[in-house]
Design a protein around this motif. Structure first.
Motif, PDB file in Angstrom:
ATOM      1  N   VAL A 166     -11.685  11.739 -30.899  1.00  0.00           N
ATOM      2  CA  VAL A 166     -11.286  10.355 -31.166  1.00  0.00           C
ATOM      3  C   VAL A 166     -12.309   9.395 -30.549  1.00  0.00           C
ATOM      4  O   VAL A 166     -12.683   8.387 -31.159  1.00  0.00           O
ATOM      5  CB  VAL A 166      -9.861  10.080 -30.632  1.00  0.00           C
ATOM      6  N   GLY A 167     -12.777   9.701 -29.343  1.00  0.00           N
ATOM      7  CA  GLY A 167     -13.796   8.868 -28.712  1.00  0.00           C
ATOM      8  C   GLY A 167     -15.079   8.826 -29.525  1.00  0.00           C
ATOM      9  O   GLY A 167     -15.693   7.767 -29.689  1.00  0.00           O
ATOM     10  N   ALA A 168     -15.485   9.985 -30.051  1.00  0.00           N
ATOM     11  CA  ALA A 168     -16.693  10.024 -30.883  1.00  0.00           C
ATOM     12  C   ALA A 168     -16.495   9.229 -32.168  1.00  0.00           C
ATOM     13  O   ALA A 168     -17.408   8.523 -32.613  1.00  0.00           O
ATOM     14  CB  ALA A 168     -17.058  11.476 -31.206  1.00  0.00           C
ATOM     15  N   ALA A 169     -15.301   9.319 -32.757  1.00  0.00           N
ATOM     16  CA  ALA A 169     -15.018   8.552 -33.974  1.00  0.00           C
ATOM     17  C   ALA A 169     -15.071   7.053 -33.691  1.00  0.00           C
ATOM     18  O   ALA A 169     -15.630   6.279 -34.485  1.00  0.00           O
ATOM     19  CB  ALA A 169     -13.652   8.945 -34.545  1.00  0.00           C
ATOM     20  N   VAL A 170     -14.512   6.632 -32.562  1.00  0.00           N
ATOM     21  CA  VAL A 170     -14.550   5.210 -32.203  1.00  0.00           C
ATOM     22  C   VAL A 170     -15.991   4.772 -31.957  1.00  0.00           C
ATOM     23  O   VAL A 170     -16.388   3.667 -32.352  1.00  0.00           O
ATOM     24  CB  VAL A 170     -13.644   4.938 -30.973  1.00  0.00           C
ATOM     25  N   ALA A 171     -16.790   5.631 -31.320  1.00  0.00           N
ATOM     26  CA  ALA A 171     -18.199   5.292 -31.077  1.00  0.00           C
ATOM     27  C   ALA A 171     -18.950   5.143 -32.397  1.00  0.00           C
ATOM     28  O   ALA A 171     -19.761   4.218 -32.557  1.00  0.00           O
ATOM     29  CB  ALA A 171     -18.856   6.370 -30.213  1.00  0.00           C
ATOM     30  N   LEU A 172     -18.681   6.026 -33.349  1.00  0.00           N
ATOM     31  CA  LEU A 172     -19.330   5.918 -34.665  1.00  0.00           C
ATOM     32  C   LEU A 172     -18.896   4.650 -35.399  1.00  0.00           C
ATOM     33  O   LEU A 172     -19.716   3.989 -36.051  1.00  0.00           O
ATOM     34  CB  LEU A 172     -19.022   7.152 -35.508  1.00  0.00           C
TER      35      LEU A 172
END
Length: 188
Positions: free
Chosen positions: A158-164
């Motif tokens: 989820v953190g990676a998705a938010v960063a993207l």
């Protein structure tokens, strides 16, 4: 040293107003999480209250029209009360998770820039926030090892998705700025 030199170096006697820079994420994320939690909690709480009322009163169904009226009226009030209770609890729970996310995010940003001296690492703040929040939830709820690993993996994802998403937004804003500059040259 003279007294004038000491007064000039004293930051307390400065006439400059104190400035506190707060990014919009600090209040947007917890408020959004609390609102989402309130809505979800209201729906879940009202459903549970309706089922509980039905189970508690299944053995004494009303027999008159007046009895059915009061039965439904009481049920509706209990459903609303249960919905508000559930909404409040879930809003507090998800609001706290949102505050934890922001704390991990801002903490990583401060550590990466001020302590480590590598501002490029602050770009991974969302991934760190996702992993940190998931880890905190695992500790608070005492999840077993396998579930904890899955939860932390989900938090990192989820953190990676938010960063993207953040990076995509930055690219779009940058393109819009270039497009606006190009249109201004054509008009003017």
């Amino acid at each position: 040293m003279s007294e004038a030199t000491i007064k000039d170096e004293d930051p307390v006697s400065s006439t400059q107003p104190a400035q506190l820079k707060i990014t919009t994420d600090v209040y947007t994320i917890p408020i959004t999480a609390a609102l989402a939690g309130g809505m979800l909690g209201f729906v879940r709480g009202s459903r549970m209250s309706a089922l509980r009322f039905l189970a508690e009163n299944a053995h004494r169904a009303p027999t008159t029209v007046r009895g059915w009226y009061f039965y439904n009226k009481t049920k509706n009030y209990r459903v609303l009360l249960g919905g508000f209770k559930g909404g409040g609890q879930e809003a507090l729970r998800l609001g706290a998770v949102g505050c934890g996310w922001v704390a991990f995010e801002e903490g990583w940003k401060a550590i990466s820039t001020q302590v480590l001296g590598v501002p490029q690492l602050s770009g991974a703040k969302e991934v760190v926030a996702g992993g940190g929040t998931a880890s905190a939830i695992c500790v608070i709820y005492g999840l077993p090892r396998r579930t904890a690993v899955q939860t932390i993996g989900l938090g990192l994802g989820v953190g990676a998705a938010v960063a993207l998403l953040r990076k995509g937004k930055e690219i779009l804003v940058e393109r819009r700025g270039k497009d606006d500059e190009g249109h201004a040259d054509k008009d003017g």
